[in-house]
Design an enzyme around this catalytic site. Structure first.
Site, PDB file in Angstrom:
ATOM      1  CB  THR A  16       3.147   9.971  -1.836  1.00 30.36           C
ATOM      2  OG1 THR A  16       2.458   9.879  -0.578  1.00 30.36           O
ATOM      3  CG2 THR A  16       4.212  11.051  -1.746  1.00 30.36           C
TER       4      THR A  16
ATOM      5  CG  ASP B 164       0.525   3.446   3.455  1.00 25.83           C
ATOM      6  OD1 ASP B 164       1.272   3.265   4.430  1.00 25.83           O
ATOM      7  OD2 ASP B 164       0.943   3.718   2.311  1.00 25.83           O
ATOM      8  N   GLY B 165      -3.570   1.736   4.878  1.00 29.96           N
ATOM      9  CA  GLY B 165      -5.018   1.764   5.073  1.00 29.96           C
ATOM     10  C   GLY B 165      -5.416   1.852   6.528  1.00 29.96           C
TER      11      GLY B 165
END
Length: 439
Positions: free
Chosen positions: A323, A183-184
């Site tokens: 989230t 996700d980074g």
């Protein structure tokens, strides 16, 4: 290497001058007022108008947030749906289309991960040799010894266009983005584009992968589908953040003695204001930093003080960020298509302080409370961390430049798949049913 800039298609209707909504980002209006469009700043939501004021308040901002710009980079846009209500399309109808065939792609690779070297090389060879595309990569990626010393990869590497973060502007040269990692990498891609963002295709090659729906095994066919414009989109809203800091310089009197003969202490003199702006995909976090005292910050909504946060801090997040840190702090999880902003306290000094969701179109402002014992610190998607002092302010609203994330299936299916696979949402051992007795 120079890439010709193609003409963008707006695909949007003109906004009249007397429209009820005015998007400051779209109209290059960088002035953020300390009060909300004619409202007097007060300490209560129910406060009466200022004395002598006969002008009735009329809201000029849409509660549903700014109409998102649906042109993504030089050549991509979202297929328009004539049945759309307001500016919110049915998630199932959000599809990618191209004004002209894409020619340039930015490949973002997670650094310091040896397991990604082979996928990175395979992808770059496929893009350059098979699709004859211009590939942009960050300069520090090619400085990896495993890539720099690979003679077989040399001919492909010579075709790359390189850039350096914070030095080179590539915002108008990229048609779409491919992320290799977790996700980074998606958050990093967002930070590179402070305006319109090209479509992003994210492959799950990291740790968690909540925002990266694609597996790399069949990357050729999946990339081909995107190039052909056959893909679903989810528009992940971002936050437009404006930080205003009071410039101060410490001054002491010459010879160390003031006019009244008293030894001076260091004083600060205001010499101007420093203004910084950011586009944030996940969240803005204001916390107490290294101080042992509780943070004490005031939160304003459209110019009205709604609460004072006393605790470890506060998180202002997008639905995408709900989230992430916000979920760990006890917030609800919001689907990316919901136009909203979430406010979540971090370990508040009040058991009744629960996370709240506000409309996407409101303008939030966060400032140190006048009686705060210490300063606060702010970060944007975990980066650009800086100190906030008395007199500084952080203004937050929904940006009209979303991040168009390419879906594996569709926005709804991908989100629930990530909840189940990555967060193990509602996973439990099933209860046994009753055994029917035979008579």
């Amino acid at each position: 290497m120079e890439v010709n800039r193609e003409k963008l298609c707006t695909g949007k209707a003109d906004v009249s001058a007397d429209s009820a909504y005015h998007c400051s980002t779209c109209h290059d209006d960088e002035e953020w007022s300390s009060t909300s469009r004619g409202r007097a700043k007060s300490r209560s939501l129910s406060a009466s108008p200022a004395l002598g004021s006969t002008k009735e308040f009329r809201r000029t901002r849409s509660l549903h947030g700014p109409c998102p710009v649906t042109t993504f980079g030089p050549k991509a846009c979202m297929l328009q749906n004539p049945k759309a209500i307001m500016h919110i399309q049915d998630p199932a109808s959000q599809r990618l289309t191209w004004n002209k065939p894409p020619k340039s792609v930015l490949v973002i690779k997670k650094i310091r991960d040896a397991s990604l070297l082979q996928p990175f090389k395979e992808l770059c060879v496929y893009l350059t040799e098979v699709n004859n595309m211009i590939v942009y990569v960050e300069k520090k990626v090619l400085e990896d010894p495993a890539i720099a010393n690979d003679d077989n990869f040399g001919p492909v590497k010579k075709k790359f266009c390189t850039f350096r973060e914070d030095y080179d502007d590539i915002s108008n040269q990229i048609d779409f983005i491919i992320c290799l990692g977790g996700d980074g990498t998606l958050l990093y891609a967002s930070s590179l584009f402070q305006g319109s963002v090209p479509p992003v295709m994210a492959f799950h090659l990291g740790s968690l992968g909540f925002l990266t729906p694609f597996n790399f095994e069949n990357f050729q066919s999946q990339v081909t589908q995107v190039i052909e414009g056959n893909a679903a989109l989810v528009l992940r809203s971002r936050l437009k953040v404006k930080v205003v800091k009071e410039h101060r310089e410490k001054m002491t009197v010459q010879n160390g003695i003031e006019e009244n003969g008293v030894a001076p202490t260091n004083t600060e003199k205001e010499v101007g204001k420093q203004i910084m702006q950011y586009q944030v995909l996940n969240e803005v976090v204001v916390d107490r930093g290294p101080s042992s005292y509780l943070s004490n910050v005031d939160v304003f909504l459209d110019g009205h003080l709604i609460t004072t946060v006393q605790g470890d801090g506060v998180i202002v997040s997008t639905p995408t960020g709900s989230t992430a840190y916000a979920a760990a702090a006890g917030a609800s999880m919001i689907h990316p298509n919901v136009p909203a902003i979430m406010i979540t306290p971090i370990c508040p000094h009040s058991l009744s302080f629960r996370p709240i969701v506000v409309p996407a179109g409101v303008e939030l402002k966060i400032m140190l409370s006048p009686d705060a014992r210490n300063t606060a610190w702010v970060s944007f998607d975990g980066r650009k961390r800086q100190e906030i002092c008395h007199g500084d302010s952080i203004s937050i609203t929904t940006s009209c430049y979303p991040l168009p994330s390419i879906c594996f299936q569709d926005p709804v299916s991908d989100w629930f798949e990530s909840l189940a696979e990555c967060l193990h949402w509602n996973v439990r051992k099933k209860q046994n049913n009753f055994v029917e007795e035979e008579f």
